[in-house]
Design an enzyme around this catalytic site. Sequence first.
Site, PDB file in Angstrom:
ATOM      1  N   GLY A  99       0.657  -1.167   0.083  1.00 19.30           N
ATOM      2  CA  GLY A  99       0.269   0.120   0.218  1.00 19.30           C
ATOM      3  C   GLY A  99       0.760   1.044   0.127  1.00 19.30           C
ATOM      4  O   GLY A  99       0.309   2.283  -0.103  1.00 19.30           O
ATOM      5  N   LYS A 119       9.969   2.141   0.584  1.00 20.82           N
ATOM      6  CA  LYS A 119       8.731   2.001   1.373  1.00 20.82           C
ATOM      7  C   LYS A 119       8.387   3.328   1.694  1.00 20.82           C
ATOM      8  O   LYS A 119       9.440   4.250   2.119  1.00 20.82           O
ATOM      9  CB  LYS A 119       8.985   1.201   2.567  1.00 20.82           C
ATOM     10  CG  LYS A 119       7.979   1.319   3.532  1.00 20.82           C
ATOM     11  CD  LYS A 119       8.347  -0.063   4.751  1.00 20.82           C
ATOM     12  CE  LYS A 119       7.264   0.185   5.898  1.00 20.82           C
ATOM     13  NZ  LYS A 119       7.620  -0.931   6.769  1.00 20.82           N
ATOM     14  N   GLY A 132       0.008   6.117   1.409  1.00 16.04           N
ATOM     15  CA  GLY A 132       0.936   5.767   0.685  1.00 16.04           C
ATOM     16  C   GLY A 132       2.535   6.181   1.260  1.00 16.04           C
ATOM     17  O   GLY A 132       3.280   5.908   0.602  1.00 16.04           O
ATOM     18  N   ASP A 269       0.937 -11.019   6.964  1.00 16.63           N
ATOM     19  CA  ASP A 269       1.333 -10.193   5.709  1.00 16.63           C
ATOM     20  C   ASP A 269       2.698  -9.659   6.195  1.00 16.63           C
ATOM     21  O   ASP A 269       3.388  -9.098   5.250  1.00 16.63           O
ATOM     22  CB  ASP A 269       0.464  -9.236   5.473  1.00 16.63           C
ATOM     23  CG  ASP A 269      -0.005  -8.269   6.676  1.00 16.63           C
ATOM     24  OD1 ASP A 269      -0.330  -8.723   7.639  1.00 16.63           O
ATOM     25  OD2 ASP A 269       0.217  -7.046   6.515  1.00 16.63           O
ATOM     26  N   ASN A 270       3.016  -9.928   7.433  1.00 12.15           N
ATOM     27  CA  ASN A 270       4.659  -9.292   7.746  1.00 12.15           C
ATOM     28  C   ASN A 270       5.694 -10.412   8.081  1.00 12.15           C
ATOM     29  O   ASN A 270       6.737 -10.053   8.672  1.00 12.15           O
ATOM     30  CB  ASN A 270       4.296  -8.442   8.866  1.00 12.15           C
ATOM     31  CG  ASN A 270       3.830  -7.121   8.795  1.00 12.15           C
ATOM     32  OD1 ASN A 270       3.674  -6.770   7.830  1.00 12.15           O
ATOM     33  ND2 ASN A 270       3.201  -6.560   9.593  1.00 12.15           N
TER      34      ASN A 270
HETATM   35  P1  AMP Z   1       1.527  -2.972   8.166  1.00  8.11           P
HETATM   36  O1  AMP Z   1       1.116  -3.665   9.391  1.00  8.11           O
HETATM   37  O2  AMP Z   1       2.574  -1.496   8.619  1.00  8.11           O
HETATM   38  O3  AMP Z   1       2.571  -3.958   7.530  1.00  8.11           O
HETATM   39  O4  AMP Z   1       0.720  -2.714   7.000  1.00  8.11           O
HETATM   40  C1  AMP Z   1      -0.412  -3.501   6.815  1.00  8.11           C
HETATM   41  C2  AMP Z   1      -1.090  -2.941   5.370  1.00  8.11           C
HETATM   42  O5  AMP Z   1      -1.488  -1.776   5.339  1.00  8.11           O
HETATM   43  C3  AMP Z   1      -0.110  -3.109   4.189  1.00  8.11           C
HETATM   44  O6  AMP Z   1      -0.583  -3.583   3.078  1.00  8.11           O
HETATM   45  C4  AMP Z   1       0.516  -1.747   4.026  1.00  8.11           C
HETATM   46  O7  AMP Z   1       0.712  -1.585   2.828  1.00  8.11           O
HETATM   47  C5  AMP Z   1      -0.760  -1.125   4.262  1.00  8.11           C
HETATM   48  N1  AMP Z   1      -0.367   0.399   4.882  1.00  8.11           N
HETATM   49  C6  AMP Z   1       0.398   0.570   5.962  1.00  8.11           C
HETATM   50  N2  AMP Z   1       0.431   1.983   6.196  1.00  8.11           N
HETATM   51  C7  AMP Z   1      -0.182   2.598   5.200  1.00  8.11           C
HETATM   52  C8  AMP Z   1      -0.005   3.802   4.347  1.00  8.11           C
HETATM   53  N3  AMP Z   1       0.392   4.983   4.974  1.00  8.11           N
HETATM   54  N4  AMP Z   1      -0.666   3.848   3.222  1.00  8.11           N
HETATM   55  C9  AMP Z   1      -1.118   3.033   2.438  1.00  8.11           C
HETATM   56  N5  AMP Z   1      -0.993   1.682   2.904  1.00  8.11           N
HETATM   57  C10 AMP Z   1      -0.502   1.523   4.139  1.00  8.11           C
HETATM   58 MG    MG Z   2       3.432  -5.010   6.602  1.00  5.53          MG
END
Ligand code: AMP
Ligand code: MG
Length: 503
Positions: A99, A119, A132, A269-270
């Site tokens: 994202g 990122k 994003g 997903d991480n």
């Molecule tokens: P995370 O738990 O930080 O790994 O994020 C989980 C999901 O949310 C992933 O698909 C990321 O790409 C998306 N995501 C987190 N922060 C943002 C952001 N600021 N803008 C867009 N997508 C985000």
């Molecule tokens: Mg992630």
Amino acid sequence: MAADGVHAGPFGALDVSHSFADLPADFHTVLDAQPLIRPRVLHANPDVARMLGLDAAALTTPAFLDVVAGNRPLPGGKTLAAVYSGHQFGVWAGQLGDGRAHLLGEINTQQGPFELQLKGSGQTPYSRFGDGRAVVRSSVREYLASEAMFGLGIPTTRSLALVVADDTVAREVYETAAVVTRVSPSFVRFGSFEHWAGNPQAMQTLLDYVVTRFYPQCARPGPDDDELGGATPQQTTALRLLGEVVTRSARLVADWQTAGFCHGVMNTDNMSILGLTIDYGPFGFMDAFRINHICNRTDRNGRYAWNVQPSAMFWNLHRLANALSTLDLEADALAFQLDKFEPAFIQAYRSNLMRKLGLSYWDDDTDAGLVDDWWRLLHEQGADFTLAFRHLAQAPQSPDAFLSLFADRSVASVWLDRYRQRVASEGGVDSERVASMQRANPLYVLRNHIAQWAIDGALRDDPSEIETLLMLLRDPFTEKKGYERYAEPPPAGAGSMPLSCSS
Ligand code: AMP
Ligand code: MG
């Protein structure tokens, strides 16, 4: 690529490809990163640059900035956002995906391929409600943390560059945008496989991609094949892959435990399919030890607290197994591979602890109790995780520095007496034990309050704290004169504040 060599700058000389982009179109969206306002390279990492075949001079060129700021694609690469799904905090979240990340392609080196991924580089079709972007705070933390983990010898993605910009990003307060260039052989996650549950053809494509590139041994006969049932060759390969990922992930989480590292967001997903630490967010290296330490403020129930990280990893591996079962794999064979988790974890955990405690063998009669009581002692007295291990080396001979870490020195002395006896029972050379413990127990870890110094500097465009920290964390076991404050726990009352996910 050669014709474009001049414009390609330092990347022009490298062997670049884009294998993930070559997967079918529904694995990703090809698109450009979104440019930033007045981007500048705050720091670039010469160690990772060298690994990629870039020399230090390359890191100050405009062409390098263009790539790591997302202004231009990687010459020879193809920029994209990957799709994946996942379970977040135990709940199926459906489709997620990059994202706010853009994969640029991979650089093929003698050590294998390394993908470059930005990122914080702008919105993608997978951004959902997000902007994003990533903020300076979280980007500095990720930039430093991956190198800190590497310095500790823990499998991790790496960081190549940290770009800061003038864009404003709305979080709990307004913050400044930054972009980290991460480097990894692959960014495929458990969630990448979960995404294709119910679609055997796409699952097989992803599996073939991962096995061919990263687990070629899984395509060949293995020692457990008899246990995996009468499956087709492709099914046996899938099961072998699961077994490898189970083992690697078990070892990874054992490394986290014995480093006092909490990931904070162990969603599927991480979780890297390569068994690497990936996606540094509200992670924490513990200061005062608490067995159920929670580093992520959003994790109210402590789903990912320190003491439950191994079971969280095991649960995640079940989700991966479940996804792979789309290929019609036998439940017994999946269970057989999942059962490798506990022995692999215990073996790695014990071997790490033996190194950290300076023991050359595991004594079944005494050591489980010794270790349990060690954790209990640290927990009850809130002793500093890193310093307690570090000072234990000298404690049998000169206990003062060690005992000063405990509120009640007498209780710590009782445990120390048992430890002295256990060490004596080995009859080894004491100076060797001390030296090897100092190679196993870091003096410097990326404590939250220390990361904050680097963040404060970054917000003033000053990379000097980042530079200092990378120097210390690259070899965190060797004491450096003049850097005493980098080894200290946070001032009383300032430590152990959980961080939030909003990065
Ligand atoms: P995370 O738990 O930080 O790994 O994020 C989980 C999901 O949310 C992933 O698909 C990321 O790409 C998306 N995501 C987190 N922060 C943002 C952001 N600021 N803008 C867009 N997508 C985000
Ligand atoms: Mg992630």
